[in-house]
Design an enzyme around this catalytic site. Sequence first.
Site, PDB file in Angstrom:
ATOM      1  CG  HIS A   1      -5.867  -1.473  -4.355  1.00 36.92           C
ATOM      2  ND1 HIS A   1      -6.215  -2.028  -5.802  1.00 36.92           N
ATOM      3  CD2 HIS A   1      -4.703  -1.400  -4.456  1.00 36.92           C
ATOM      4  CE1 HIS A   1      -4.988  -2.234  -6.169  1.00 36.92           C
ATOM      5  NE2 HIS A   1      -4.201  -1.732  -5.568  1.00 36.92           N
TER       6      HIS A   1
ATOM      7  CG  ASN B   1      -1.730  -4.094  -9.488  1.00 39.26           C
ATOM      8  OD1 ASN B   1      -2.519  -3.915  -8.664  1.00 39.26           O
ATOM      9  ND2 ASN B   1      -0.601  -3.494  -9.315  1.00 39.26           N
TER      10      ASN B   1
END
Length: 503
Positions: free
Chosen positions: A60, A133
């Site tokens: 990320h 997500n």
Amino acid sequence: MSDEGERRPPLTTNNAGSPAPSDDTSLTAGAAGPVLMQDAYLLQKLAHFVRERVPDRVYHVKGGGAFGYFEVTADVTQWTKAAFLNTVGKRTPMLARFSTVAGEEGYPDSDRDVRGYALKFYTEEGNYDMVGNNTPVFFVREPMKFPDFIHSQERMPDTGLRSNNMQWDFWTLSPESAHQVMYLMGDRGTPRTWRNMNGYSSSTYMWENAAGEKFWVKYHFKTEQGIQNFTDAEARAMKAEDLDCHRRDLWDAIARKDYPSWRLEMQIMPFDDAATYRFNPFDITKVWPHGDYPTIPIGRFVLDRNPENFFAQIQQAGFDVANFVPGIGPSPDRMVLARMFAYGDSNRYRTGPNYEQLPVNRPFNEVHNYNKDGPMRYRHNGNQPVYAPNSYGGPHAGAQRYGSPSWFVEAADIMRTAYVAHKDDSDFIQPGMLYRDVMTPTDREHLVGNIVWNLRQGVERFIQERAVNSFFTPIDPELGARIAEALGLEVSPQAASAKYTHA
């Protein structure tokens, strides 16, 4: 006309606030002489410059975000006692960060990848972090495999290059990843903007009401801008046009006051349903069918303020899965339980043990505990005791009022074992339903094309064969046959004759 030219700029200072001697010349021994080490301001400026970066997140890494508010739109007190959810119309300040998973800083925003979806709610009972997500499932359900999964998506140790062969080797040896791979290889793997994608907790959590009743829940954040995705060709073309297309789009939308918003819908399962549900409800590779547990709209959030400084407010933002508030807690989802350690530890590594004293991470309510010292400590307790118990009025935990949400675990041997299987716990049932019942013919065409293109990018033949026979054919025989034909492969007799049971 602006009066900027009439204003006197502030005086440059060093980091201690003293006036700086110059903005543009170093101290030297004569006009042609060497730079002197006694130029303390130059040395401070250079020393700070080479320390401007903190370690990147391991995954990320590339992302962006903005601030806004969450508003409650329905009464949920029958399910949770969380204070920030206790009144219809109540607003809570929040921060959202969106990201890709596998790419480094500077990687193209439009690359095919899962998108991270991290939310920080600054509630009156402390910060609540929801980290998910843009897909409702994940690649693995066992935290022991999580570092291996991330490694398989990154770079080879010898060449320093990313490898489709490495990705597909891991996926096809991990059948539980089939559901997420179907989402990733479909058009959801290339969202057109962050504003036009949903977000999901993916994992299951616990809600507890004031009476002590417990419920299992999943979060669904539905974009109110509508879903929009790139085709694979459009996504690859965007790499050449704008590497930061998603970051730029969010910033520009907020700057022109076109504030993006998402509706929060909850799936809520009565506590006792979990034990006998047809598949394990804590398995993050599965969804709860909406026919069993319909989504219930309970709120919405709006992003209406861009960061003033990207590094201070987005790069240094730290999200911790263990940051719960009373009325919300974990579930037996193994990924949740492991991430409750890993996320906080990642922040302590990146920005230090006092990372939650940074303004972007600092809760709005007062902090009272017995932690002390450590690098970059800003807040302290003066001469108050740094140990418990004490005789001098130090804080006391409210064990009776704020006990940790929990569930009963029967006495058992300590062991390493997979999740207890329920009757429909096949890894291929839900991916097959996604292919046949959810995807349109166009979606299926794009999916096959994207899979074939990826499998042609340096993936060894035996892994292609495994993908066809042991991965996609069990999902759906037609899907396996279409991929095999495009790759010039034969579906094995064993795979072709297998009986696939789809719920």
